[in-house]
Structures are given as C-alpha cells and as structure tokens.
Design a protein around this motif. Structure first.
Motif, mmCIF file in Angstrom:
data_model
loop_
_atom_site.group_PDB
_atom_site.id
_atom_site.type_symbol
_atom_site.label_atom_id
_atom_site.label_comp_id
_atom_site.label_asym_id
_atom_site.label_seq_id
_atom_site.Cartn_x
_atom_site.Cartn_y
_atom_site.Cartn_z
ATOM 1 N N ALA A 1 46.899 -31.639 42.137
ATOM 2 C CA ALA A 1 47.813 -32.714 41.779
ATOM 3 C C ALA A 1 48.805 -32.895 42.925
ATOM 4 N N PRO B 1 52.929 -31.153 40.478
ATOM 5 C CA PRO B 1 52.156 -31.190 41.724
ATOM 6 C C PRO B 1 52.223 -29.890 42.519
ATOM 7 N N CYS C 1 52.053 -35.389 44.667
ATOM 8 C CA CYS C 1 53.096 -36.408 44.538
ATOM 9 C C CYS C 1 53.514 -36.865 45.929
ATOM 10 N N ILE D 1 51.481 -36.673 35.593
ATOM 11 C CA ILE D 1 50.390 -35.799 36.018
ATOM 12 C C ILE D 1 50.858 -34.354 35.871
ATOM 13 N N ARG D 2 49.947 -33.425 36.129
ATOM 14 C CA ARG D 2 50.365 -32.022 36.176
ATOM 15 C C ARG D 2 51.439 -31.843 37.242
ATOM 16 N N ASP E 1 44.082 -37.240 42.475
ATOM 17 C CA ASP E 1 45.026 -37.021 41.383
ATOM 18 C C ASP E 1 46.434 -37.047 41.967
#
Length: 344
Positions: free
Chosen positions: A166, A230, A168, A227-228, A190
C-alpha cells in the motif's frame, strides 16, 4: 536564435541570441520539447545570483540532432534524442564512488541551471554523453517527460516498494503523478494521492487513481486514505508540513521517500519515527540507467504521457504557463514548451 530567458523584471521573456556553435566532441540539438520543472518556477524570481537576468532555463529536453561535431561517433543528424540533465565532474567524492548522479559540482554543468544554456531555446549544444535515443513510434510529446519520469523511477527505486504494498503519494503535481505512473508500471497499484487541489485530484482520478482531499486526511488520519496504512509514503510537495504528515500516516517499519524541497526546516515527530522504526530517505536526481528505464516504459505504453501532459505551448506562452503552474487552484499539471512551434 529565439530563446525564453529571465528578464530584468524577473519574468520569462522571448529574445534573440546568437545560435550556439558546434565544437569538437559536441552535438547540436534542435529542441522539440522542454518541460517546465519546479526548479524553473523557483528560478524565475529567485534572488540567488546563479539565476541571473538572461539565464535560459530548462533541463527536461527532447529533440533532434541537427549537427555533429568532429570526433563524435554513434550519432548523426536526424537522430531523435532525450537529454540527461548534466555532465558530472568526474573528480568529486560522489563521482569517484560510483554515484556521479549526485556530483557535488553538478550545477556548474547542469543544463538550464544558470551556467550552461537550457532548453527554452530553438537549439542547444551538448556533450553526446547526455544523449539517449528515442525509439521509433514514441512521439516528442510522449518522450518529453523522460527526464522527470526517470527522477520518479529513482524515487521508486529508493522506496523498495513492491507489488501488493500500500502506497500513499503526498502531492498530485508532476512528480507525484509520474511517481504513480512509475509505481503502476512496476505492478504497484494499491495507492492513493493526498492533495488540496480539486482539479489535480480530478486529473488523478481520471487516470484511475484514488485521490483524497488533504483536509480530510489532516482531520481523519490514515483512516481517511481508504487503503491499508501505507508501507511507503512519497512526499512530493515540498510543503513544510508534509514530512510530518508522512510520519503520521506511515505504517510500522515503513519507508518515507522525500522528493519535495521545502523552503524552510521541517518539523516531525521523532518519537513516532523511533517507535515505528520508520526509514526516511531522500531521493534526488536520477541515473543514466533510469533515463533508459523511463524511455522503455514510455515506448512500451506502460506509462502514458497523455495522462500527465496538460499543455504544449510555444516560447511566447512560457511566462503565462509559469503563472498557471504556480496557481494553487490551477488545472495545469505538466507543461511542455515547444521552442520551434510558431505562435498563432
């Protein structure tokens, strides 16, 4: 020849100067496209004496070989090329340790950085060591993002991110957008952007990425990302508060890649860095090999320049495009100057 240069009023003006001459071991390139970089935006009004009146900016250059000097082999008139941004000195600590992309004296040879002429010009004369061949089928409009895309790949390489992670990205500007493209080309999809500008968020969403408003993340933290948490955060804004936000958002044992250049010292929680065992790395410039990687992904269609380039303009519109790119609410992302394009 016609150039766009810094005027006494610290604007970008169009002027006529003598055309550079080819000398032994150099190549003259007709500039087809030259991207406007964040460094150029700063240089226009910078008090730094390096950026003197008359400086011709621009280092994100693609073009056509126009003339080859004596002693140059492997290149001929008509070859289509992307230019690396400067020649390392070959003698400093970085050069002799195999990291010449971090040459300590690089500004003295970097194209468009106040000493060597840049690409906001109809022609430029450079060392053939800077040239990278553009393959058939790749247009100048597409190849025009080669150099900044290579810088994005350099950041991705520093991140050690892999498919399934994940990610960002703070900042949906040109480097943020190209970082996302580089990650996607590597199979890492992702990811989510954080940016306060709705126009730029919309551009990223149009390209298939998630994009979240900065205020929502500042208020809701990592949960607002959708999202999870990161494992990699790319700081691509240069805002003084961005590094601190990256530390807040990053997962335990995550890695933060700093690509932005703030104008002042930043404040972050060292407690959080220690407790999470966060790694913070800087990412500057790119290597010649990453230039080739960028060209390869563009040629294969894994990176779409069409999703990133929002305008292609003649020299006469350079100053207006500087203003547009500096507008916090603006809708321009990556602008290419076409020095040999005729003004309507």
């Amino acid at each position: 020849m016609k150039v766009a240069r810094i005027s006494p009023e610290r604007a970008i003006e169009v002027a006529e100067i003598d055309e550079p001459r080819v000398t032994p071991d150099t190549v003259k390139v007709r500039v087809e496209r030259c991207g406007i970089c964040g460094t150029d935006l700063v240089a226009r009004t910078s008090p730094n004496p390096r950026w003197a009146v008359g400086s011709v900016l621009g280092h994100e250059i693609v073009g056509t070989v126009a003339e080859v000097g004596e002693g140059v082999s492997g290149w001929a008139a008509g070859d289509r090329v992307a230019l690396y941004h400067g020649s390392p000195c070959g003698q400093c600590e970085m050069c002799t340790s195999g990291r010449d992309y971090l040459c300590l004296d690089h500004l003295d040879s970097a194209l468009g950085h106040g000493v060597a002429q840049g690409g906001y010009a109809e022609h430029i004369v450079v060392s053939p060591a800077l040239l990278h061949r553009i393959p058939d089928g790749l247009s100048f409009d597409q190849a025009g993002i080669t150099e900044p895309l290579a810088i994005a790949f350099h950041g991705v390489n520093k991140s050690t991110a892999k498919p399934g992670d994940a990610v960002c990205i703070l900042g949906a500007g040109p480097i943020g957008a190209m970082t996302a493209a580089a990650l996607k080309a590597r199979g890492i999809d992702d990811l989510v952007f954080v940016d306060p500008n709705p126009a730029r968020r919309a551009l990223m969403e149009k390209s298939g990425y998630r994009a979240v408003e900065l205020a929502a993340v500042q208020e809701g933290g990592a949960v607002a990302l959708g999202i999870r948490r990161p494992t990699a955060v790319f700081e691509c804004t240069g805002h003084v508060e961005a590094a601190g936000l990256a530390v807040e958002l990053i997962a335990y044992n995550g890695r933060i890649i700093l690509q932005g250049v703030p104008k002042a010292p930043v404040l972050l929680s060292q407690y959080s860095v220690v407790q999470k065992e966060v790694e913070i790395v800087g990412s500057a410039s790119c290597t010649q090999e990453e230039m080739e990687e960028a060209i390869g992904h563009l040629a294969a269609g894994r990176v779409r320049a069409e999703d990133i380039v929002t305008a292609i303009v003649p020299l006469e519109q350079a100053d207006a495009m500087f203003d547009a790119l500096l507008d916090p609410a603006g809708n321009q992302l990556k602008v290419l100057i076409a020095p040999n394009m005729q003004q309507d």
